[in-house]
Design a protein around this motif. Structure first.
Motif, PDB file in Angstrom:
ATOM      1  N   LEU A  80       0.614  -1.207   0.035  1.00 34.59           N
ATOM      2  CA  LEU A  80      -0.387   0.347  -0.262  1.00 34.59           C
ATOM      3  C   LEU A  80       0.999   1.297   0.074  1.00 34.59           C
ATOM      4  O   LEU A  80       2.279   1.339   0.142  1.00 34.59           O
ATOM      5  CB  LEU A  80      -0.541  -0.101   1.623  1.00 34.59           C
ATOM      6  CG  LEU A  80      -2.173  -1.108   1.508  1.00 34.59           C
ATOM      7  CD1 LEU A  80      -3.166  -1.090   2.625  1.00 34.59           C
ATOM      8  CD2 LEU A  80      -2.618  -1.616  -0.044  1.00 34.59           C
ATOM      9  N   SER A  81       0.294   2.557  -0.386  1.00 32.98           N
ATOM     10  CA  SER A  81       1.292   3.781   0.159  1.00 32.98           C
ATOM     11  C   SER A  81       1.280   4.188   0.872  1.00 32.98           C
ATOM     12  O   SER A  81       2.587   4.711   1.314  1.00 32.98           O
ATOM     13  CB  SER A  81       0.513   4.902  -0.873  1.00 32.98           C
ATOM     14  OG  SER A  81      -1.592   5.059   0.555  1.00 32.98           O
ATOM     15  N   ALA A 121      -4.316  -2.536  -5.953  1.00 30.28           N
ATOM     16  CA  ALA A 121      -4.445  -0.724  -5.138  1.00 30.28           C
ATOM     17  C   ALA A 121      -4.769   0.047  -5.657  1.00 30.28           C
ATOM     18  O   ALA A 121      -3.490  -0.207  -7.035  1.00 30.28           O
ATOM     19  CB  ALA A 121      -3.525  -0.374  -3.793  1.00 30.28           C
ATOM     20  N   HIS A 122      -5.212   1.051  -5.799  1.00 26.77           N
ATOM     21  CA  HIS A 122      -5.221   1.677  -6.962  1.00 26.77           C
ATOM     22  C   HIS A 122      -5.923   2.757  -6.744  1.00 26.77           C
ATOM     23  O   HIS A 122      -7.190   3.264  -6.130  1.00 26.77           O
ATOM     24  CB  HIS A 122      -6.354   1.510  -8.043  1.00 26.77           C
ATOM     25  CG  HIS A 122      -6.369   2.373  -9.311  1.00 26.77           C
ATOM     26  ND1 HIS A 122      -5.277   2.994 -10.076  1.00 26.77           N
ATOM     27  CD2 HIS A 122      -7.416   3.157 -10.008  1.00 26.77           C
ATOM     28  CE1 HIS A 122      -5.940   4.750 -11.151  1.00 26.77           C
ATOM     29  NE2 HIS A 122      -6.675   4.326 -11.239  1.00 26.77           N
ATOM     30  N   TYR A 136      -8.466  -3.440  -4.020  1.00 24.82           N
ATOM     31  CA  TYR A 136      -9.424  -4.676  -5.177  1.00 24.82           C
ATOM     32  C   TYR A 136      -8.796  -5.527  -4.881  1.00 24.82           C
ATOM     33  O   TYR A 136      -8.065  -6.097  -4.572  1.00 24.82           O
ATOM     34  CB  TYR A 136      -9.429  -4.139  -6.109  1.00 24.82           C
ATOM     35  CG  TYR A 136      -9.959  -2.846  -6.318  1.00 24.82           C
ATOM     36  CD1 TYR A 136     -10.681  -2.685  -7.336  1.00 24.82           C
ATOM     37  CD2 TYR A 136      -8.860  -2.124  -6.296  1.00 24.82           C
ATOM     38  CE1 TYR A 136     -11.056  -1.572  -7.181  1.00 24.82           C
ATOM     39  CE2 TYR A 136      -9.002  -0.421  -7.062  1.00 24.82           C
ATOM     40  CZ  TYR A 136     -10.647  -0.488  -7.733  1.00 24.82           C
ATOM     41  OH  TYR A 136     -11.008   0.836  -7.830  1.00 24.82           O
ATOM     42  N   THR A 137     -10.491  -6.782  -4.181  1.00 31.29           N
ATOM     43  CA  THR A 137      -9.656  -8.517  -4.023  1.00 31.29           C
ATOM     44  C   THR A 137     -10.774  -8.981  -4.657  1.00 31.29           C
ATOM     45  O   THR A 137     -11.879  -8.365  -4.660  1.00 31.29           O
ATOM     46  CB  THR A 137      -9.512  -8.697  -2.817  1.00 31.29           C
ATOM     47  OG1 THR A 137      -9.255 -10.390  -2.732  1.00 31.29           O
ATOM     48  CG2 THR A 137     -11.107  -8.439  -1.983  1.00 31.29           C
ATOM     49  N   THR A 167      -5.644  -7.266 -11.430  1.00 31.40           N
ATOM     50  CA  THR A 167      -4.869  -5.750 -11.408  1.00 31.40           C
ATOM     51  C   THR A 167      -6.026  -4.317 -12.169  1.00 31.40           C
ATOM     52  O   THR A 167      -7.006  -4.786 -12.443  1.00 31.40           O
ATOM     53  CB  THR A 167      -3.926  -6.246 -12.720  1.00 31.40           C
ATOM     54  OG1 THR A 167      -3.259  -4.162 -12.748  1.00 31.40           O
ATOM     55  CG2 THR A 167      -4.660  -5.709 -13.858  1.00 31.40           C
ATOM     56  N   VAL A 168      -5.534  -3.602 -11.560  1.00 32.82           N
ATOM     57  CA  VAL A 168      -6.477  -2.111 -12.260  1.00 32.82           C
ATOM     58  C   VAL A 168      -5.699  -1.510 -13.418  1.00 32.82           C
ATOM     59  O   VAL A 168      -4.455  -0.961 -12.891  1.00 32.82           O
ATOM     60  CB  VAL A 168      -6.407  -1.430 -10.774  1.00 32.82           C
ATOM     61  CG1 VAL A 168      -7.636  -0.017 -11.135  1.00 32.82           C
ATOM     62  CG2 VAL A 168      -7.233  -2.363 -10.002  1.00 32.82           C
TER      63      VAL A 168
END
Length: 304
Positions: free
Chosen positions: A146-147, A189-190, A195-196, A236-237
């Motif tokens: 994560l960020s 993550a986006h 997202y899962t 993926t995003v």
């Protein structure tokens, strides 16, 4: 070591010493377009790579793949040579600069029995130095950084299926943050979201959480088809927020608009497809999706 991890340009050669690179082949069959979806063309980048679980790009010309065994063992491979030749049941990969984080202990037996032999390790791609970041995890399958620097892992088997967070400030104290999402697997993550997607539930469901509130509200998007037959794996995003899901059982890659809930198959005829990522770095098309498979093949999906 970086010079050994030479770029694969135009589908020439890929990863481990045991890998046999096949010339580009004709694409598999496509599903018919649905809604605004247009089928993408598919070509084969490589074959004979073993059971491939996950992939990532380091942005400098290397595709990383986690190669696992049906009864244990495995490796973390790069475009020319194994990066970590011995890894026990590797799972998801996340790259941060020169560091590649990867899950270990992602085995069916661990998930069913609840064995906490899983870890998150990191290898420096420039030096080859490897260390364990967190241990005591049960079947860490999907993985995302994560960020905040925290790492999330997903478990999709057993009574404790859900998400575990590895705090960047104290990675030796991983904590289970959710067990109410179903049999979740892949992670992405986006734009502040996580997202899962579920693998073995009756219905395949995309779950969306806020990165800064993992225990808070969840947006759920139900997808067509039988959940166990779809057997959604990784996802993926894209930069536009569209989600792409690998259906391991269904043998296809599905495009999902998380805002409207609309979905369609971009390509089918991809047996046991396990992971998808957009290309990044020299030699890899940033507008194309690359997909791994348990059959040992790597595919390139391009907009027609």
């Amino acid at each position: 070591m970086r010079r050994e991890l030479a770029a694969l340009a135009g589908g020439t050669a890929l990863c481990a010493g045991l890998l046999v690179v096949a010339p580009a082949a004709a694409g598999p069959a496509f599903s018919p377009p649905g809604g605004a979806c247009t089928p993408w063309s598919v070509s084969e980048v490589a074959s004979g790579a073993g059971v491939l679980e996950n992939l990532a790009f380091d942005g400098a010309g290397t595709m990383l793949v986690s190669r696992t065994g049906l009864v244990g063992g495995g490796a973390l491979d790069g475009t020319v040579t194994p990066i970590v030749p011995e890894v026990e049941s590797p799972g998801g990969i996340a790259v941060d600069g020169a560091d590649a984080y990867f899950a270990t202990g992602n085995s069916f037996a661990a998930g069913v029995t609840g064995s906490a032999n899983g870890t998150v390790d990191v290898v420096n791609l420039a030096t080859g130095d490897r260390r364990t970041v967190a241990e005591g995890l049960v079947m860490p399958n999907g993985l995302v950084r994560l960020s905040s620097g925290d790492i999330l892992t997903a478990r999709n088997l057993g009574s404790g299926a859900g998400l575990t967070r590895v705090p960047a400030a104290d990675p030796h104290t991983p904590e289970v943050v959710r067990t109410d999402l179903g049999t979740v697997d892949g992670l992405a993550a986006h734009d502040g979201n996580v997202y899962t997607v579920t693998t073995f539930d009756t219905t395949t469901t995309l779950r969306i959480l806020r990165e800064d509130d993992l225990s808070g509200p969840v947006v759920s998007v139900e997808l067509p088809g039988s959940g166990p037959l779809n057997a959604a794996d990784d996802l993926t995003v894209g930069p536009d927020g569209i989600v792409y899901v690998a259906y391991n059982g269904g043998g296809k890659v599905v495009r999902v608009d998380p805002t409207t809930g609309e979905s369609c198959a971009l390509a089918s005829g991809l047996p046991l497809v396990s992971s998808v990522r957009f290309g990044a770095g020299p030699g890899w098309d940033p507008d194309a999706l690359y997909a791994t498979s348990f059959t040992g093949k790597i595919y390139k999906l391009e907009r027609s």
